[in-house]
Design a protein around this motif. Structure first.
Motif, PDB file in Angstrom:
ATOM      1  N   ASP A  47      -2.601   2.823  -3.250  1.00  0.00           N
ATOM      2  CA  ASP A  47      -2.074   1.828  -2.585  1.00  0.00           C
ATOM      3  C   ASP A  47      -2.468   1.356  -1.157  1.00  0.00           C
ATOM      4  O   ASP A  47      -2.171   0.325  -0.741  1.00  0.00           O
ATOM      5  N   ILE A  48      -3.190   2.357  -0.683  1.00  0.00           N
ATOM      6  CA  ILE A  48      -3.766   2.006   0.769  1.00  0.00           C
ATOM      7  C   ILE A  48      -4.387   0.429   0.849  1.00  0.00           C
ATOM      8  O   ILE A  48      -4.152  -0.065   1.667  1.00  0.00           O
ATOM      9  N   PRO A  49      -5.392   0.408  -0.130  1.00  0.00           N
ATOM     10  CA  PRO A  49      -6.139  -0.935   0.020  1.00  0.00           C
ATOM     11  C   PRO A  49      -5.318  -2.362  -0.002  1.00  0.00           C
ATOM     12  O   PRO A  49      -5.688  -3.145   0.613  1.00  0.00           O
ATOM     13  N   GLY A  50      -3.966  -2.058  -0.645  1.00  0.00           N
ATOM     14  CA  GLY A  50      -3.211  -3.269  -0.818  1.00  0.00           C
ATOM     15  C   GLY A  50      -2.403  -3.551   0.519  1.00  0.00           C
ATOM     16  O   GLY A  50      -1.939  -4.783   1.067  1.00  0.00           O
ATOM     17  N   LEU A  51      -2.437  -2.422   1.510  1.00  0.00           N
ATOM     18  CA  LEU A  51      -1.798  -2.474   2.767  1.00  0.00           C
ATOM     19  C   LEU A  51      -2.948  -2.708   3.770  1.00  0.00           C
ATOM     20  O   LEU A  51      -2.582  -3.442   4.927  1.00  0.00           O
ATOM     21  N   VAL A  52      -4.163  -2.113   3.925  1.00  0.00           N
ATOM     22  CA  VAL A  52      -4.946  -2.241   4.780  1.00  0.00           C
ATOM     23  C   VAL A  52      -6.392  -2.871   3.915  1.00  0.00           C
ATOM     24  O   VAL A  52      -7.346  -2.167   3.394  1.00  0.00           O
ATOM     25  N   PRO A  53      -6.372  -4.243   3.506  1.00  0.00           N
ATOM     26  CA  PRO A  53      -7.454  -5.002   2.748  1.00  0.00           C
ATOM     27  C   PRO A  53      -8.746  -4.943   3.178  1.00  0.00           C
ATOM     28  O   PRO A  53      -9.702  -4.778   2.447  1.00  0.00           O
ATOM     29  N   TRP A  54      -8.966  -4.533   4.496  1.00  0.00           N
ATOM     30  CA  TRP A  54     -10.327  -4.587   4.974  1.00  0.00           C
ATOM     31  C   TRP A  54     -10.954  -3.082   5.107  1.00  0.00           C
ATOM     32  O   TRP A  54     -11.864  -2.939   5.611  1.00  0.00           O
TER      33      TRP A  54
ATOM     34  N   ALA B 233       9.321  -1.762  11.505  1.00  0.00           N
ATOM     35  CA  ALA B 233      10.310  -2.222  10.078  1.00  0.00           C
ATOM     36  C   ALA B 233      10.549  -1.286   9.161  1.00  0.00           C
ATOM     37  O   ALA B 233      11.609  -1.380   8.383  1.00  0.00           O
ATOM     38  N   GLU B 234       9.604  -0.395   8.911  1.00  0.00           N
ATOM     39  CA  GLU B 234       9.526   0.344   7.704  1.00  0.00           C
ATOM     40  C   GLU B 234       8.685   1.603   7.877  1.00  0.00           C
ATOM     41  O   GLU B 234       7.481   1.400   8.606  1.00  0.00           O
ATOM     42  N   VAL B 235       9.117   2.662   7.255  1.00  0.00           N
ATOM     43  CA  VAL B 235       7.931   3.737   6.885  1.00  0.00           C
ATOM     44  C   VAL B 235       7.684   3.977   5.473  1.00  0.00           C
ATOM     45  O   VAL B 235       8.927   3.723   4.628  1.00  0.00           O
ATOM     46  N   ALA B 236       6.736   4.190   5.209  1.00  0.00           N
ATOM     47  CA  ALA B 236       6.470   4.872   3.611  1.00  0.00           C
ATOM     48  C   ALA B 236       5.339   5.546   3.595  1.00  0.00           C
ATOM     49  O   ALA B 236       4.340   5.792   4.178  1.00  0.00           O
ATOM     50  N   TRP B 237       5.751   6.588   2.531  1.00  0.00           N
ATOM     51  CA  TRP B 237       4.857   7.771   2.172  1.00  0.00           C
ATOM     52  C   TRP B 237       3.800   6.760   1.081  1.00  0.00           C
ATOM     53  O   TRP B 237       4.473   6.424   0.014  1.00  0.00           O
ATOM     54  N   VAL B 238       2.507   6.759   1.320  1.00  0.00           N
ATOM     55  CA  VAL B 238       1.695   5.860   0.348  1.00  0.00           C
ATOM     56  C   VAL B 238       0.650   6.714  -0.305  1.00  0.00           C
ATOM     57  O   VAL B 238       0.055   7.726   0.216  1.00  0.00           O
ATOM     58  N   ALA B 239       0.689   6.333  -1.736  1.00  0.00           N
ATOM     59  CA  ALA B 239      -0.538   6.948  -2.492  1.00  0.00           C
ATOM     60  C   ALA B 239      -1.979   6.519  -2.124  1.00  0.00           C
ATOM     61  O   ALA B 239      -2.069   5.251  -1.742  1.00  0.00           O
TER      62      ALA B 239
ATOM     63  N   ARG C 294       1.420  14.676   3.023  1.00  0.00           N
ATOM     64  CA  ARG C 294       2.281  15.485   2.534  1.00  0.00           C
ATOM     65  C   ARG C 294       2.531  15.218   1.047  1.00  0.00           C
ATOM     66  O   ARG C 294       2.547  14.050   0.897  1.00  0.00           O
ATOM     67  N   ASP C 295       2.449  16.239   0.308  1.00  0.00           N
ATOM     68  CA  ASP C 295       2.675  15.914  -1.017  1.00  0.00           C
ATOM     69  C   ASP C 295       1.803  14.892  -1.804  1.00  0.00           C
ATOM     70  O   ASP C 295       2.258  14.268  -2.492  1.00  0.00           O
ATOM     71  N   GLY C 296       0.816  15.115  -1.369  1.00  0.00           N
ATOM     72  CA  GLY C 296      -0.391  13.930  -1.938  1.00  0.00           C
ATOM     73  C   GLY C 296      -0.237  12.409  -1.523  1.00  0.00           C
ATOM     74  O   GLY C 296      -0.576  11.407  -2.169  1.00  0.00           O
ATOM     75  N   LEU C 297       0.588  12.372  -0.395  1.00  0.00           N
ATOM     76  CA  LEU C 297       0.923  10.882   0.155  1.00  0.00           C
ATOM     77  C   LEU C 297       0.709  10.851   1.640  1.00  0.00           C
ATOM     78  O   LEU C 297       0.601  11.983   2.465  1.00  0.00           O
ATOM     79  N   VAL C 298       0.321   9.929   2.162  1.00  0.00           N
ATOM     80  CA  VAL C 298      -0.109   9.428   3.422  1.00  0.00           C
ATOM     81  C   VAL C 298       0.982   8.741   4.301  1.00  0.00           C
ATOM     82  O   VAL C 298       1.563   7.774   3.440  1.00  0.00           O
ATOM     83  N   LEU C 299       1.402   9.126   5.467  1.00  0.00           N
ATOM     84  CA  LEU C 299       2.499   8.153   6.080  1.00  0.00           C
ATOM     85  C   LEU C 299       1.752   7.096   6.617  1.00  0.00           C
ATOM     86  O   LEU C 299       1.068   7.129   7.473  1.00  0.00           O
ATOM     87  N   MET C 300       2.487   5.773   6.370  1.00  0.00           N
ATOM     88  CA  MET C 300       2.159   4.649   7.120  1.00  0.00           C
ATOM     89  C   MET C 300       3.634   3.960   7.782  1.00  0.00           C
ATOM     90  O   MET C 300       4.556   4.231   7.127  1.00  0.00           O
ATOM     91  N   ILE C 301       3.221   3.130   8.520  1.00  0.00           N
ATOM     92  CA  ILE C 301       4.258   2.515   9.337  1.00  0.00           C
ATOM     93  C   ILE C 301       4.220   0.917   8.943  1.00  0.00           C
ATOM     94  O   ILE C 301       2.958   0.333   9.007  1.00  0.00           O
ATOM     95  N   ARG C 302       5.109   0.067   8.842  1.00  0.00           N
ATOM     96  CA  ARG C 302       5.051  -1.375   9.192  1.00  0.00           C
ATOM     97  C   ARG C 302       5.493  -1.911  10.329  1.00  0.00           C
ATOM     98  O   ARG C 302       6.927  -1.793  10.659  1.00  0.00           O
ATOM     99  N   ARG C 303       4.846  -2.427  11.128  1.00  0.00           N
ATOM    100  CA  ARG C 303       5.280  -3.004  12.343  1.00  0.00           C
ATOM    101  C   ARG C 303       6.346  -4.153  12.230  1.00  0.00           C
ATOM    102  O   ARG C 303       6.265  -5.075  11.128  1.00  0.00           O
TER     103      ARG C 303
END
Length: 126
Positions: free
Chosen positions: A101-108, A92-98, A6-15
């Protein structure tokens, strides 16, 4: 797993607790009863982040290399609501991610069909 853009971002969650090496992920969970992957994605999004979404299409499925669990990835669109931590026991958290920024959260890296979908959906055209 629900891939929600949505709005150029993807929703991600932090467990709250890592699953294998996973801490950040897309909303999702197990299929219950006779649910389809699309129905499970819609239900899990409502339970985890309080959004009403509709499934658009299945992007692909695999056995996740970090968790060993079978995963189906479903592109979804927001119908109503605002993303929030609706399941405080799991999240723990939800975030709309650019996109960048995805590689910083999912480095593999992401599953190739999901990466291709996000490359297309999140990369601005000039």
């Amino acid at each position: 797993m629900a891939i929600i853009v949505r709005d150029g971002l993807v929703l991600m969650i932090r467990r709250r607790e890592q699953e294998g090496k996973l801490l950040w992920a897309f909303p999702g969970g197990g299929i219950e009863g006779d649910e389809t992957p699309e129905e499970a994605a819609v239900r899990e999004v409502a339970e985890e982040v309080g959004l009403d979404v509709k499934a658009v299409r299945v992007l692909g499925d695999r056995v996740h290399p970090q968790t060993g669990r079978h995963m189906t990835y479903v592109a979804c669109e927001v119908v109503a609501g605002e993303a929030r931590v609706a399941d405080a026991e799991e999240l723990a958290e939800v975030a709309w991610v650019a996109h960048g920024d995805i590689p910083g959260l999912v480095p593999w890296g992401l599953f190739a069909p999901v990466q291709a979908y996000l490359d297309d959906a999140l990369t601005p055209t000039s």
